[in-house]
Design an enzyme around this catalytic site. Sequence first.
Site, PDB file in Angstrom:
ATOM      1  CG  HIS A 187      -1.808   1.139   1.329  1.00  0.00           C
ATOM      2  ND1 HIS A 187      -2.958   1.211   0.581  1.00  0.00           N
ATOM      3  CD2 HIS A 187      -1.733   2.297   2.030  1.00  0.00           C
ATOM      4  CE1 HIS A 187      -3.567   2.362   0.850  1.00  0.00           C
ATOM      5  NE2 HIS A 187      -2.845   3.038   1.718  1.00  0.00           N
ATOM      6  CG  ASP A 239      -0.721   5.993   2.120  1.00  0.00           C
ATOM      7  OD1 ASP A 239      -1.848   5.699   1.692  1.00  0.00           O
ATOM      8  OD2 ASP A 239      -0.290   5.619   3.222  1.00  0.00           O
ATOM      9  CG  ASP A 292      -5.356   3.579   4.325  1.00  0.00           C
ATOM     10  OD1 ASP A 292      -5.845   3.367   5.446  1.00  0.00           O
ATOM     11  OD2 ASP A 292      -4.426   4.385   4.132  1.00  0.00           O
ATOM     12  CG  HIS A 347      -6.402   7.043   0.812  1.00  0.00           C
ATOM     13  ND1 HIS A 347      -6.102   6.083  -0.121  1.00  0.00           N
ATOM     14  CD2 HIS A 347      -5.544   6.838   1.827  1.00  0.00           C
ATOM     15  CE1 HIS A 347      -5.108   5.331   0.315  1.00  0.00           C
ATOM     16  NE2 HIS A 347      -4.739   5.775   1.498  1.00  0.00           N
TER      17      HIS A 347
END
Length: 1009
Positions: A260, A262, A372, A576
């Site tokens: 993941h 970001d 997420d 996000h």
Amino acid sequence: MHDNSILVRARIARFVSERIEPAIYRDRRPLTIEAWEVPGEPVPFSEARAATYRPFTVGQPWGKPWGTTWFHVTGQAPVEWQADGTRIELLVDLGFTSGQSGFQAEALVFRADGSVIKAIEPFNAYVPIDPGGAVDLYIEAASNPDVAAGGFTRPTRMGDTLTSGVEPIYSLRHIDIALLDREVWQLDREFVALGGLMAQLPHGTMRPAEIQRALERAMDVMDPQDIAQTAKAGRAELAGVLAKPASASAHRITAVGHAHIDSAWLWPVRETIRKCARTFSNVLQLMDEDPEFVFACSSAQQYAWIKEFYPELFERIRARVAEGRFVPVGGMWLESDTNLISGESMARQLIAGKTFFQREFGVEPQEVWLPDSFGYSGALPQIVAAAGSKYFLTQKISWNETNVFPHSTFDWEGIDGTRILTHFPPVNTYNSDLSAAELALSEHNYAEKGDANSSLVPFGYGDGGGGPTREMLAAAKLTRSLEGSPTVEISSPQSFFERAEAEYATPPVWTGELYLEFHRGTYTSQARTKRGNRRSERLLREAELWAATAAIRSGFVYPYGELEGLWHTVLLQQFHDILPGTSIAWVYRVAEQEYARVATELEAIISGALGSLSAADGDSGPVTSFNASPFVVDGIAPLSSGVAATAGSVRLERIGDGFVLESDRARFELDDSGRIRSAIDLRTGRETIPPGALAAELQLFRDTPTQWEAWDIDVHYQRHGEVIDAVDGVAVTEESGRVTVTFTRSFGASRLSQQFSLEAGSASIEIATHVDWHERQKLLKLAFPLDLRAERAASEVQFGHIYRPTHDNTSWDSARFETSAHRWMQVGEPGFEVAIANDSTYGHDVTRQPRPGGGTMTVLRQSLLRAPLFPDPDADQGEHDFRASFTIGAEIADAVREGYRLGIPLRSGPLGQGGAVVPLLSIDNPAVVIETVKLAEDRSGDLVVRFYESLGARATAHVTFDVPATGITETDLLERELGEPTALVSTTESSAQLSLRPFQLVTLRIARA
Ligand SMILES: [Zn+2]
């Protein structure tokens, strides 16, 4: 027999850490190190290679915050390092802290020819060396600070190069060449896997005792002084317990390699680009060594960065995608927020993502992958399905503060009734390391026990990247079928969903949004970025509409490439952690620059298109205003132009201790403190303000969340508020058709003005607030107490609205004390309703309060501003503008219209010779909203129009096109014709008859003659 398990387990732990692990490398030698510190921002390899390097020694400090240092490493392995069962590796310790991988120093290792080998990160700090043992490598080391070292609350200046200082923050610990002993490495993995499993199994049962004795025997047969020579004998003692297969009813885990990453968070976008290169090179290197390894990566944006900045890596990815091992998932441009972005933005996330994946790799992901994001809009199921996808995955709801989500695998039903199969991995993390503890948790939390038996575990270091490691792959192999453990199979998300679908014919259903009972401040933090997003969404609509209109009417060259690029920029900022306001200051500095650039470029496209239209169109007089909204505004039809004209009257009167603003529709009375004490619907005489209450009241609350500063509004804010009612000055303006009263105020270190305006014929009083905000840890709300007993409140979401209860009967209702809405909220009793609209506010709350004189009143509040201290210590400081409107007697249809009116004001056009712009289409039912008018993504010149039913009711509509056309078809979001139309009943050459379900989304494609 005596139970000595506590002593044996302590012996095992010490044996692993003090005997086995130090023996993994048989020998190691330092290498010759030189270094060059990049003076500014990162540079490409070719530039770094040509730089002048200076000798560098172990122990020397290096790396200012956010700096880049290139290490050039040379040397040669000793000739005697040729034994079987060994491997030569480079080992690097940049001065790692005990913190998380991806939140500190990391590096990428290049060969001298510029090709990438893999990354160096904590817990994954080796690089394989070619068999000859010669070393000539370049290490691009990033001295990224650990911004969250003090937790997620403490202010830090590390989040921006403008404030992070220049002193080195790391010291190099070693860069060595070393000889790995494969047998000892495998022994270590087996001890870890079996020891972990033993700890998870119930004491007093056979299996953990059996494992414990096997580990004990293995230690007994090994010589602690010579693990290398005795590891084989030790492993032989473990073979029996490792060979026992999993039970027939073992939980089945699909392990999906993942990282993941970001796209910006506690690092800027420019660092994410490098993080992607590091992580993906780790993945490719592991794939070279392990043919079974499958890795899923979402976010077309991240692939696009690699294509642009690391083309050699991209080609290696492309080859692995073709094999089905590097798996694009999710189909979105990136893992966006889903509370705040508009319906069209959500559609474009999927359109841009899937288009990229199809074009570059020839694949179309079937699942949406959002582990997420901070809660999931009830509009998503329909949009996912409309993009041609079938499945949805999230994990975040396990972060709920209050309620445990009841399902692991379920059908998620959206606001329009669309259902999609959804998985919520019970492992409760998207960064699993496949430890025995996590595998056991996955089974323990799995909610569908007895009905189904499969869950997905994403494994690999994430958030800041890193990805899977060889240790995790070893764990997966050892637990493929191991008694006492869930079974682990490495595979793709799609294969998991197909299995889940096959084994679970009637999954439970969850209806409506997946509200995250946490991070409720993300609807409000970093208000300027939210405003930038809302403005960009509006300008993109206008640019596409007018460019399409001008392309068809006057031969304007439709700017496909520019629009695509601008969309990509806006989609990126919807990540996000960007749009929700939870990134470092640097990210917002860049976001605001990007939004300014987007606005400039879109304004240029719009004025080019309008100029083209004005020059070309008829001869019926001067054009003054363009209406891009789907509703009539000031007499101008949707999607056309004309001379604006307001109907009716308006008046302003100073009374003893206040002001009266009155139109033909409504009478508003303000008191001297600038609050609304009366609001009467003149059609019915109904008073909207409860006895003694005051509306449009500014309320300032203490805002000190406990855990996550920019993320959270904690419920205790409600207990510490004050009203801002002091007035510094009042001014009155009367223009034709509009009256305004302005109140200026100061409080704390801030100044504020509030303009109350009423237009002729309007039932909406508009409140324009300008704030120069210098508070810290405060929440500013604009409150509207309403003399209504509302059972529920409607909030606009993407392509529709949802209702939420206004009470807090259950723990689920109570936890929803702050919610998001798009352009409007609406509350009412049967026969009388009120809408509060906004131009860039998302956070809201609705409560019931005791009403003077009996019963309850409804209090609806907008959350205008916060000022959290982490990760950006100066979040939200400075100037802000907000517009709100308060409409009395507003049904849902009025609320929808008011949202568009406030969001898409009339635009003054060029005063050329052109006549009124004839709209490309018109529709006979205002419940069916024209959301998007554009030319087709395939650049064929076809016209594409998107509609949605906005009231939550069935609707028929007749659409008339004023476009030379050869055919009208209904398509999915990717503009592919549907085999079976869902809303298109019939067509003629220039019209379409539609029949829509509540909130149905429809895309029509008009092939042009
Ligand atoms: Zn994330």
